[in-house]
Design a protein around this motif. Structure first.
Motif, short mmCIF file in Angstrom:
data_model
loop_
_atom_site.label_atom_id
_atom_site.label_comp_id
_atom_site.label_asym_id
_atom_site.label_seq_id
_atom_site.Cartn_x
_atom_site.Cartn_y
_atom_site.Cartn_z
N LEU A 62 1.41 -1.19 -0.20
CA LEU A 62 -0.49 0.08 0.26
C LEU A 62 1.11 0.75 -0.11
O LEU A 62 1.55 1.18 0.62
CB LEU A 62 -0.86 0.13 1.19
N GLU A 63 0.56 1.97 -0.78
CA GLU A 63 1.36 3.37 -0.61
C GLU A 63 0.39 3.98 0.68
O GLU A 63 -0.54 4.75 0.52
CB GLU A 63 0.80 4.60 -1.94
N VAL A 64 1.43 5.03 1.18
CA VAL A 64 0.55 4.92 3.03
C VAL A 64 1.59 6.49 3.27
O VAL A 64 3.01 6.14 3.19
CB VAL A 64 0.89 3.89 4.18
N ASP A 65 1.30 7.99 3.24
CA ASP A 65 2.36 8.62 3.68
C ASP A 65 3.14 8.95 3.15
O ASP A 65 4.17 8.89 3.97
CB ASP A 65 2.25 8.99 5.07
N GLY A 66 3.57 8.82 1.49
CA GLY A 66 4.38 9.02 0.81
C GLY A 66 5.59 8.24 0.90
O GLY A 66 6.58 8.23 0.72
N HIS A 67 4.84 7.11 1.35
CA HIS A 67 5.98 5.63 1.19
C HIS A 67 5.23 4.11 1.03
O HIS A 67 3.64 4.35 0.95
CB HIS A 67 7.29 5.37 2.63
N LEU A 68 5.81 3.77 0.28
CA LEU A 68 4.97 2.34 0.04
C LEU A 68 5.47 1.26 1.87
O LEU A 68 6.39 1.41 2.24
CB LEU A 68 6.29 1.59 -1.20
N ALA A 69 3.97 0.76 1.81
CA ALA A 69 4.20 -0.56 3.31
C ALA A 69 4.02 -1.76 3.00
O ALA A 69 3.22 -1.89 2.18
CB ALA A 69 3.14 -0.35 3.87
N TYR A 70 5.10 -2.27 2.62
CA TYR A 70 4.75 -4.13 2.28
C TYR A 70 4.23 -4.69 3.64
O TYR A 70 4.74 -4.72 4.25
CB TYR A 70 6.13 -4.14 1.40
N TYR A 71 3.28 -5.69 3.13
CA TYR A 71 2.67 -6.22 4.76
C TYR A 71 3.05 -7.71 3.62
O TYR A 71 2.53 -8.36 2.45
CB TYR A 71 1.82 -5.97 4.50
N PHE A 72 4.38 -8.55 5.08
CA PHE A 72 4.42 -9.98 5.15
C PHE A 72 3.64 -11.13 5.81
O PHE A 72 3.03 -10.09 6.81
CB PHE A 72 5.95 -9.81 4.92
N GLU A 73 3.56 -12.16 5.81
CA GLU A 73 3.68 -13.08 6.97
C GLU A 73 4.49 -14.11 6.40
O GLU A 73 4.51 -14.93 5.23
CB GLU A 73 1.18 -12.69 6.48
N ARG A 74 3.69 -14.48 7.49
CA ARG A 74 3.59 -16.19 7.42
C ARG A 74 4.35 -16.85 8.42
O ARG A 74 3.85 -16.33 9.51
CB ARG A 74 6.05 -16.22 7.53
N GLU A 75 3.64 -18.18 8.44
CA GLU A 75 3.06 -18.89 9.31
C GLU A 75 4.33 -19.51 10.04
O GLU A 75 4.82 -19.64 10.03
CB GLU A 75 2.43 -20.57 8.52
N LEU A 76 3.53 -20.14 12.10
CA LEU A 76 4.32 -20.21 13.03
C LEU A 76 4.08 -21.35 12.92
O LEU A 76 3.21 -22.44 12.37
CB LEU A 76 3.73 -19.27 13.99
N PRO A 77 5.43 -22.00 12.82
CA PRO A 77 4.74 -24.22 13.61
C PRO A 77 4.53 -24.17 14.26
O PRO A 77 4.25 -23.61 15.51
CB PRO A 77 6.27 -24.62 14.46
N PRO A 78 3.64 -25.70 14.26
CA PRO A 78 2.44 -25.19 15.72
C PRO A 78 3.35 -25.85 16.89
O PRO A 78 4.45 -26.12 17.03
CB PRO A 78 2.20 -26.86 14.64
N VAL A 79 2.38 -25.65 17.63
CA VAL A 79 2.39 -25.75 19.35
C VAL A 79 2.74 -27.30 19.59
O VAL A 79 1.60 -28.18 18.77
CB VAL A 79 1.04 -24.32 19.78
N GLU A 80 3.72 -27.88 20.09
CA GLU A 80 4.28 -28.94 20.19
C GLU A 80 2.27 -29.16 21.81
O GLU A 80 2.19 -28.38 22.40
CB GLU A 80 5.40 -29.09 20.96
N ALA A 81 1.88 -30.35 21.89
CA ALA A 81 1.08 -30.62 22.68
C ALA A 81 1.17 -30.68 23.88
O ALA A 81 1.02 -30.52 25.13
CB ALA A 81 0.62 -31.72 21.82
N THR A 82 2.38 -31.45 23.60
CA THR A 82 3.52 -30.88 25.69
C THR A 82 4.06 -29.90 25.93
O THR A 82 3.74 -29.91 26.92
CB THR A 82 4.68 -32.07 25.28
#
Length: 97
Positions: A62-82
């Motif tokens: 997105l272009e926001v207030d005179g700059h570009l904002a790059y939005y990233f995501e990544r999946e976290l590893p699953p929480v162990e059952a223990t």
């Protein structure tokens, strides 16, 4: 026209609320997010490549207030059952006292 059955409606709403709380407490998939802000005329290819190598996926720009904002995501590893939850830890502490 549907006749109101408040007891059944209330029970269904309570059941749906319990299911939502359960799902929110132990989600199947978890995500983390990162925002990279870059000036409009700046080059960001090096930073973008570094984030890609670290597993980040570009979700939106997105272009926001005179700059570009790059939005990233990544999946976290699953929480162990223990792994213990905060509730289990606090009850274990109070039991040992």
């Amino acid at each position: 026209m549907r006749f109101m059955r408040p007891e059944e409606d209330r029970a269904a709403a309570e059941r749906a609320q319990r299911e939502r709380l359960e799902r929110d407490a132990r989600p199947e998939r978890r995500w983390e997010y990162h925002v990279l802000r870059v000036g409009l005329k700046a080059r960001a290819d090096r930073e973008l490549n570094e984030l890609g190598l670290k597993g980040w996926q570009l979700a939106q720009v997105l272009e926001v207030d005179g700059h570009l904002a790059y939005y990233f995501e990544r999946e976290l590893p699953p929480v162990e059952a223990t792994a213990t939850t905060p509730d289990e830890t606090s009850s274990a502490i109070s039991a040992s006292e």
